[in-house]
Design a protein around this motif. Structure first.
Motif, PDB file in Angstrom:
ATOM      1  N   ASP A   4       0.842  -1.191   0.000  1.00  0.00           N
ATOM      2  CA  ASP A   4       0.000   0.000   0.000  1.00  0.00           C
ATOM      3  C   ASP A   4       0.879   1.243   0.000  1.00  0.00           C
ATOM      4  O   ASP A   4       1.848   1.321   0.744  1.00  0.00           O
ATOM      5  CB  ASP A   4      -0.882   0.045   1.257  1.00  0.00           C
ATOM      6  N   SER A  10      -7.715   2.673   2.752  1.00  0.00           N
ATOM      7  CA  SER A  10      -8.746   1.658   2.538  1.00  0.00           C
ATOM      8  C   SER A  10     -10.119   2.303   2.743  1.00  0.00           C
ATOM      9  O   SER A  10     -10.221   3.415   3.292  1.00  0.00           O
ATOM     10  CB  SER A  10      -8.567   0.506   3.526  1.00  0.00           C
ATOM     11  N   ARG A  25     -17.304   1.264   7.582  1.00  0.00           N
ATOM     12  CA  ARG A  25     -16.943   0.765   6.261  1.00  0.00           C
ATOM     13  C   ARG A  25     -18.159   0.264   5.485  1.00  0.00           C
ATOM     14  O   ARG A  25     -18.342   0.611   4.314  1.00  0.00           O
ATOM     15  CB  ARG A  25     -15.916  -0.353   6.426  1.00  0.00           C
ATOM     16  N   ARG A  59      -4.780  -7.743  -5.102  1.00  0.00           N
ATOM     17  CA  ARG A  59      -4.339  -8.403  -3.874  1.00  0.00           C
ATOM     18  C   ARG A  59      -4.424  -9.906  -4.048  1.00  0.00           C
ATOM     19  O   ARG A  59      -5.422 -10.426  -4.554  1.00  0.00           O
ATOM     20  CB  ARG A  59      -5.235  -8.024  -2.692  1.00  0.00           C
ATOM     21  N   VAL A  73      -8.960  -4.446  -5.132  1.00  0.00           N
ATOM     22  CA  VAL A  73      -9.283  -3.707  -3.912  1.00  0.00           C
ATOM     23  C   VAL A  73      -9.232  -2.208  -4.221  1.00  0.00           C
ATOM     24  O   VAL A  73      -8.266  -1.721  -4.805  1.00  0.00           O
ATOM     25  CB  VAL A  73      -8.285  -4.041  -2.783  1.00  0.00           C
ATOM     26  N   ARG A  75      -8.756   1.605  -3.306  1.00  0.00           N
ATOM     27  CA  ARG A  75      -8.065   2.489  -2.368  1.00  0.00           C
ATOM     28  C   ARG A  75      -8.526   3.923  -2.668  1.00  0.00           C
ATOM     29  O   ARG A  75      -8.878   4.248  -3.792  1.00  0.00           O
ATOM     30  CB  ARG A  75      -6.552   2.391  -2.540  1.00  0.00           C
TER      31      ARG A  75
END
Length: 103
Positions: A4, A10, A25, A59, A73, A75
């Protein structure tokens, strides 16, 4: 595994940065899907990536059957955090206007 970068967050970290009570989240993901920002797999749509709000990284993960798989994923860049904050403020204002119009 892709490391990262320190310049992105995230979705969970982003939710904490917004500092909205009871808005973690999962609620952030639900909201961004409802606004058309995220697709059903929680990957940001290309137009929002091109605007510099998000990036998508690959990932590696181990599936239950033991095979190594790759998933995308999302970001969030600082510019994206600001964009999400703006979206939430607009959404809240529209909600309040609709609510007040009913009185």
């Amino acid at each position: 595994r892709v490391a990262d970068a320190t310049d992105s967050f995230s979705l969970g970290e982003t939710a904490k940065m917004l500092e909205i009570p009871c808005f973690g989240r999962n609620n952030l993901i639900r909201f961004l899907r409802s606004q058309g920002v995220l697709m059903s797999d929680n990957v940001a749509k290309q137009r929002y990536i091109e605007r510099g709000y998000f990036r998508v990284v690959q990932r590696d993960y181990c599936a239950p059957d033991g095979t190594l798989r790759v998933k995308a994923v999302t970001r969030v860049y600082e510019k994206g955090v600001d964009y999400i904050r703006h979206l939430l403020e607009d959404h809240l204002m529209q909600y309040m206007e609709r609510r007040n119009a009913g009185y």
